[in-house]
Design a protein around this motif. Structure first.
Motif, PDB file in Angstrom:
ATOM      1  N   ARG A  59       6.183 -46.466   4.724  1.00 11.99           N
ATOM      2  CA  ARG A  59       5.340 -45.716   5.469  1.00 11.99           C
ATOM      3  C   ARG A  59       4.099 -45.061   4.760  1.00 11.99           C
ATOM      4  O   ARG A  59       4.400 -44.253   3.830  1.00 11.99           O
ATOM      5  CB  ARG A  59       5.860 -45.010   6.530  1.00 11.99           C
ATOM      6  N   THR A  60       2.940 -45.337   5.215  1.00 10.20           N
ATOM      7  CA  THR A  60       1.817 -44.534   4.523  1.00 10.20           C
ATOM      8  C   THR A  60       1.621 -43.247   5.549  1.00 10.20           C
ATOM      9  O   THR A  60       1.366 -43.346   6.692  1.00 10.20           O
ATOM     10  CB  THR A  60       0.678 -45.501   4.585  1.00 10.20           C
ATOM     11  N   SER A  61       1.859 -42.214   4.856  1.00 12.84           N
ATOM     12  CA  SER A  61       1.826 -40.775   5.499  1.00 12.84           C
ATOM     13  C   SER A  61       0.120 -40.680   5.798  1.00 12.84           C
ATOM     14  O   SER A  61      -0.802 -40.967   5.158  1.00 12.84           O
ATOM     15  CB  SER A  61       2.189 -39.567   4.568  1.00 12.84           C
ATOM     16  N   ARG A  62       0.051 -39.904   6.812  1.00  7.89           N
ATOM     17  CA  ARG A  62      -1.377 -39.480   7.482  1.00  7.89           C
ATOM     18  C   ARG A  62      -1.904 -38.649   6.258  1.00  7.89           C
ATOM     19  O   ARG A  62      -1.257 -37.852   5.822  1.00  7.89           O
ATOM     20  CB  ARG A  62      -1.532 -38.972   8.713  1.00  7.89           C
ATOM     21  N   THR A  63      -3.318 -38.553   6.017  1.00  4.72           N
ATOM     22  CA  THR A  63      -3.709 -37.796   4.982  1.00  4.72           C
ATOM     23  C   THR A  63      -5.037 -36.978   5.722  1.00  4.72           C
ATOM     24  O   THR A  63      -5.408 -36.099   5.101  1.00  4.72           O
ATOM     25  CB  THR A  63      -4.494 -38.464   4.004  1.00  4.72           C
ATOM     26  N   ARG A  64      -4.925 -37.111   7.132  1.00  4.23           N
ATOM     27  CA  ARG A  64      -6.060 -36.453   7.574  1.00  4.23           C
ATOM     28  C   ARG A  64      -5.988 -34.837   7.866  1.00  4.23           C
ATOM     29  O   ARG A  64      -4.985 -34.322   8.204  1.00  4.23           O
ATOM     30  CB  ARG A  64      -6.026 -36.930   9.292  1.00  4.23           C
ATOM     31  N   TYR A  93       3.526 -33.482   5.907  1.00  3.75           N
ATOM     32  CA  TYR A  93       2.468 -32.276   6.326  1.00  3.75           C
ATOM     33  C   TYR A  93       1.478 -31.723   5.486  1.00  3.75           C
ATOM     34  O   TYR A  93       0.627 -30.746   5.974  1.00  3.75           O
ATOM     35  CB  TYR A  93       3.402 -31.267   7.232  1.00  3.75           C
ATOM     36  N   PHE A 134      -8.898 -36.503  15.814  1.00  2.00           N
ATOM     37  CA  PHE A 134      -7.637 -36.554  15.034  1.00  2.00           C
ATOM     38  C   PHE A 134      -6.470 -36.456  16.205  1.00  2.00           C
ATOM     39  O   PHE A 134      -6.705 -36.342  17.513  1.00  2.00           O
ATOM     40  CB  PHE A 134      -7.647 -35.149  14.380  1.00  2.00           C
ATOM     41  N   ASN A 135      -5.417 -36.475  15.666  1.00  2.00           N
ATOM     42  CA  ASN A 135      -4.196 -36.560  16.946  1.00  2.00           C
ATOM     43  C   ASN A 135      -3.640 -35.161  16.901  1.00  2.00           C
ATOM     44  O   ASN A 135      -3.914 -34.077  16.180  1.00  2.00           O
ATOM     45  CB  ASN A 135      -3.020 -37.082  16.053  1.00  2.00           C
ATOM     46  N   GLU A 175     -14.771 -37.782  13.385  1.00  2.00           N
ATOM     47  CA  GLU A 175     -13.582 -38.247  13.379  1.00  2.00           C
ATOM     48  C   GLU A 175     -12.643 -37.874  14.110  1.00  2.00           C
ATOM     49  O   GLU A 175     -12.310 -36.516  14.100  1.00  2.00           O
ATOM     50  CB  GLU A 175     -13.156 -38.516  11.818  1.00  2.00           C
ATOM     51  N   ARG A 202      -1.457 -31.559   3.765  1.00  2.00           N
ATOM     52  CA  ARG A 202      -2.742 -32.625   3.892  1.00  2.00           C
ATOM     53  C   ARG A 202      -3.909 -32.127   2.870  1.00  2.00           C
ATOM     54  O   ARG A 202      -5.034 -32.846   2.701  1.00  2.00           O
ATOM     55  CB  ARG A 202      -3.173 -32.606   5.199  1.00  2.00           C
ATOM     56  N   ASP A 245      -1.688 -33.644  14.264  1.00  2.00           N
ATOM     57  CA  ASP A 245      -2.346 -33.354  13.126  1.00  2.00           C
ATOM     58  C   ASP A 245      -2.631 -31.721  12.870  1.00  2.00           C
ATOM     59  O   ASP A 245      -2.820 -31.165  11.894  1.00  2.00           O
ATOM     60  CB  ASP A 245      -3.826 -33.712  12.813  1.00  2.00           C
TER      61      ASP A 245
END
Length: 245
Positions: free
Chosen positions: A79-84, A234, A205-206, A203, A236, A209
């Protein structure tokens, strides 16, 4: 709603099914092809694999005819972790346009580094004299976030908003019942859409995030996770640390 085939026992002895297919016909390759349908949703894919595996293990405990669990031979897909990372300015503009309920939710999520589900389930007995007790989900460690002026303000916002509402839940709806996932999703997307439409946010975001921002900005990078691997999801932003003396 995703449909997960159930493992069931037929009245005919020696015949156990996965949906309508005999378990003896299900191979690791069969499961892999099924899971590939969810490659665009890695979280859902992993959840489905674990659910099937758990059901299969249960079947093995009760029925002699259940073959070896094919999921055990599958490697978990990377899985590619979010970086946002949400900047302070981005947070500020969304907070500015958000309704009072979401202002409080945002602050609790950020300051307490909390998942949305942990806030939705939060009850008044978690409001302590020294701070907010967070009962973390997914096996993470519970903790108490000590009061700060900013956290107290967030608590005052939600308390005033629900002052006339009788409920065990802090972040309840106007009827005092626990907020539903679909309702929360719809409201958050509306906030994001408005911020983007008004040119305040380039952009989106969730909501999740916000926890990542809270962990990333926290002096001790505290997230409640038991392992460094889980914690790293977590973090980031690149951390600035002092050199060795």
């Amino acid at each position: 709603m995703l449909y997960i085939p159930k493992i069931t026992a037929s009245p005919v002895i020696g015949f156990v099914e996965f949906g309508n297919v005999p378990l003896s016909k299900i191979t690791p390759a069969t499961i892999k092809r099924f899971l590939e349908k969810f490659n665009d949703k890695p979280g859902a894919r992993d959840h489905i694999r674990k659910t099937i595996s758990s059901a299969w293990t249960w079947g093995r405990e009760y029925y002699d005819e259940v073959p070896r669990n094919p999921c055990l031979e599958l490697k978990a897909a990377p899985r590619t972790s979010r970086t946002r990372y949400i900047t302070d300015d981005e947070y500020a503009v969304v907070y500015y346009i958000a309704p009072s309920f979401w202002k409080a939710m945002m602050e609790f999520a950020y300051i307490c580094r909390a998942r949305r589900i942990e806030l939705v389930r939060m009850t008044h007995d978690q409001i302590l004299e020294k701070g907010i007790q967070l009962r973390r989900a997914k096996g993470s460690l519970d903790e108490i976030t000590l009061w700060t002026p900013r956290l107290k303000k967030a608590y005052q916002i939600i308390s005033e908003l629900r002052r006339e509402t009788k409920s065990d839940y802090l972040f309840c709806d106007t009827n005092g019942t626990q907020m539903k996932k679909d309702t929360l999703d719809s409201q958050w997307q509306k906030i994001m859409g408005q911020a983007h439409k008004d040119g305040l946010l380039e952009e989106r975001f969730n909501f999740h995030d916000l926890k990542a921002k809270g962990v990333s900005d926290h002096e001790g990078l505290i997230s409640g996770h038991k392992t460094l691997q889980a914690k790293q999801v977590y973090i980031r932003k690149t951390q600035e640390v002092k050199g060795t003396k």
